[in-house]
Design a protein around this motif. Structure first.
Motif, short mmCIF file in Angstrom:
data_model
loop_
_atom_site.label_atom_id
_atom_site.label_comp_id
_atom_site.label_asym_id
_atom_site.label_seq_id
_atom_site.Cartn_x
_atom_site.Cartn_y
_atom_site.Cartn_z
N MET A 1 85.51 -13.82 83.54
CA MET A 1 86.53 -12.77 83.65
C MET A 1 87.52 -13.17 84.77
N THR A 2 88.80 -12.98 84.50
CA THR A 2 89.82 -13.35 85.49
C THR A 2 89.69 -12.49 86.75
N THR A 3 89.72 -13.13 87.90
CA THR A 3 89.69 -12.43 89.18
C THR A 3 91.08 -11.88 89.49
N LEU A 4 91.16 -10.58 89.78
CA LEU A 4 92.43 -9.99 90.18
C LEU A 4 92.56 -10.02 91.70
N VAL A 5 93.74 -10.40 92.18
CA VAL A 5 94.00 -10.45 93.61
C VAL A 5 95.10 -9.44 93.90
N ALA A 23 96.07 -16.25 94.62
CA ALA A 23 95.80 -16.54 93.21
C ALA A 23 96.12 -18.02 92.92
N TRP A 24 97.21 -18.53 93.54
CA TRP A 24 97.51 -19.96 93.39
C TRP A 24 96.34 -20.79 93.92
N TYR A 25 95.85 -20.43 95.10
CA TYR A 25 94.76 -21.19 95.73
C TYR A 25 93.50 -21.17 94.86
N LEU A 26 93.15 -19.99 94.37
CA LEU A 26 91.95 -19.88 93.53
C LEU A 26 92.11 -20.70 92.25
N ASN A 27 93.25 -20.57 91.59
CA ASN A 27 93.47 -21.27 90.33
C ASN A 27 93.54 -22.79 90.51
N ASN A 28 94.26 -23.22 91.53
CA ASN A 28 94.62 -24.64 91.61
C ASN A 28 93.73 -25.47 92.52
N GLY A 31 89.44 -23.72 91.53
CA GLY A 31 88.99 -23.73 90.14
C GLY A 31 88.45 -22.38 89.67
N VAL A 32 88.97 -21.29 90.25
CA VAL A 32 88.58 -19.94 89.84
C VAL A 32 89.79 -19.30 89.14
N GLU A 33 89.59 -18.83 87.91
CA GLU A 33 90.72 -18.24 87.18
C GLU A 33 91.11 -16.92 87.83
N ALA A 34 92.33 -16.84 88.30
CA ALA A 34 92.75 -15.67 89.08
C ALA A 34 94.17 -15.27 88.74
#
Lengths: 306, 306
Positions: A1-5, A23-28, A31-34
């Motif tokens: 499930m996508t993490t909401l920030v 969210a950029w940091y988590l995604n890129n 490796g956490v979909e945010a």
């Protein structure tokens, strides 16, 4: 499930920009979909920042589905978050405000709170060397958050870390801080489109002091005259806003960014007494100027007495 | 004013050692006058660690003077702290437990919580390169905290960071981890000097589950037979301890460190039902073995159902 920030309700620049950064940091990097979201319409400064750096406005969410993984930034106060925040799967909290209590997590999570002026400053420290991989427009959001929360280093909340990181970012982005901050503050100062009730709620937090509930509202502006021209209408709107929001009194501080002072509106004898007891101010008329007062967190709230 | 650094009531090795580590850091690296204190008599393992590394037993404080500057370590739960903790001047919180809410600070402070197994692990990360200046006996306390909280890496709370830092410290100190951990666990396992009520409160935390208040007690031991030989007396002491402490039921888990299992005492049908619903255990008699159960935080509390 996508993490909401997300940050707090009534998002300002830090509560709009910091979710985008994290969210950029988590995604890129992690490796956490945010996904960055916001809890309401951003203020005019935050909208300016999004446009200036070609960033998409985050989706506004009006409700939070239970068990959604979330990272909370720029607040730890349940009153500034969705009603059901404790039903979410809180994964992290990154903040620079005092701990107010009330958030609960299901297990141990990552919490980082430091007394810096801005959430983005703390994120810069947490991201570390991976800042090098951050796109310029996200770095621009980071710089904007710091200039906003420190009022271009004028606020007494400003730390050496906030300053050093902002200078570092400005150099990398080839931004003239004085010119850019002036543009941001001009955007924040244009409040002509807002009703009095909207202005009273735009940058406002509730605090209880000795049994009285205050809605402590701040308008940071480079043109205080524009706001003060509407002072009668603003004072007339206070009782309605207070009663709708369950507060005893709205306090409106119009912060003059350039002259480093605040003007408190004094609609009645109760606020007059609060002004005298809290700031030693001698009040004559329906406004009082408080020299040097810039920060709700550091100067207004700690001194509030009834 | 001297800053007091302390962990939770009923101090174990981490809540005895981490205040010593952080007080050293504040005094010697940060230039802040600080003193480690504890909120009660340390358990037998913590006493062994103090003696092994020639560390003075921290002073036990029974009350906290209002406005004392404090750093809270290894907990964020007001129930595990002095009653008037929110009247203190809380300067920092360093912890690895879930956020329970209830602590409030007067202003923004330094808070660092991470889901590692041990407070000392997090301190190692926060202290960074200044670890090089840390005396060997403080490093020994740090290693001891990690081995204690991870049960020598057997607990499912153990992270790669806990392991890597412990190995690093053991190498620097020329300590054989297996031998040293065995000595620590032997010290913890010698509970002959304690009454049944003391054993039930030695490592115990209160939790509310669906309206029922549990005192969830854990005894980590390498000789479970020593504890289980006293099971009738332990069960007989439960109603008195529960009623004195305002709980509905004491649950005692005897954790067999070496065999990596827990034995839950089953004094009545209520606990039998809790064991069945929470752990899918089929209970026959007044004890039940729960294979693999080592961690209250990670395995017991999240599964507790009534």
């Amino acid at each position: 499930m996508t993490t909401l920030v997300f940050g707090h309700k009534s998002p300002d620049t830090d509560s709009t920009g910091s979710p985008i950064i994290w969210a950029w940091y988590l995604n890129n990097i992690k490796g956490v979909e945010a996904k960055a979201v916001i809890l309401g319409e951003p203020n005019t400064e935050a909208l300016f920042v999004l446009e200036r750096w070609s960033l998409d406005k985050p989706e506004i969410i009006s409700e939070l589905v239970a068990d959604t993984p979330v990272v909370i930034v720029d607040t730890n106060n349940p009153a500034e978050l969705p009603d059901n925040i404790n039903d979410a799967d809180i994964q992290g909290i990154i903040d620079h405000h005092k701990l107010v209590g009330g958030l609960e997590t299901k297990g141990p999570i990552d919490i980082r709170i430091e007394p810096v002026a801005c959430t983005a400053t703390l994120m810069w420290k947490m991201i570390g060397k991976d800042i090098a991989q951050m796109p310029q427009n996200i770095q621009g959001a980071m710089l904007s958050c710091i200039l906003s929360d420190t009022l271009e280093f004028r606020s007494p909340t400003t730390t050496n870390e906030d300053k050093a990181i902002a200078w570092d970012l400005a150099q990398a982005l080839d931004i003239n801080i004085a010119e850019y901050a002036a543009e941001m503050f001009a955007a924040k100062s244009d409040v002509s489109a807002f009703s009095e009730a909207e202005l009273l709620r735009m940058d406002s937090k509730e605090y209880a002091v000795d049994g009285k509930q205050f809605r402590v509202s701040v308008l940071e502006t480079t043109s205080p005259a524009q706001v003060l021209a509407r002072k009668d209408a603003l004072m007339a709107a206070m009782p309605g806003v207070a009663s709708e929001d369950g507060a005893d009194q709205v306090l409106l501080f119009v912060v003059d960014i350039l002259n480093e002072e605040a003007t408190l509106l004094v609609p009645n004898d109760f606020v007059k007494s609060v002004a005298q007891k809290s700031f030693g101010a001698s009040v004559d008329g329906d406004t009082v100027v408080l020299p040097g007062i810039m920060s709700r967190k550091k100067q207004i709230i700690p001194n509030l007495k009834v």
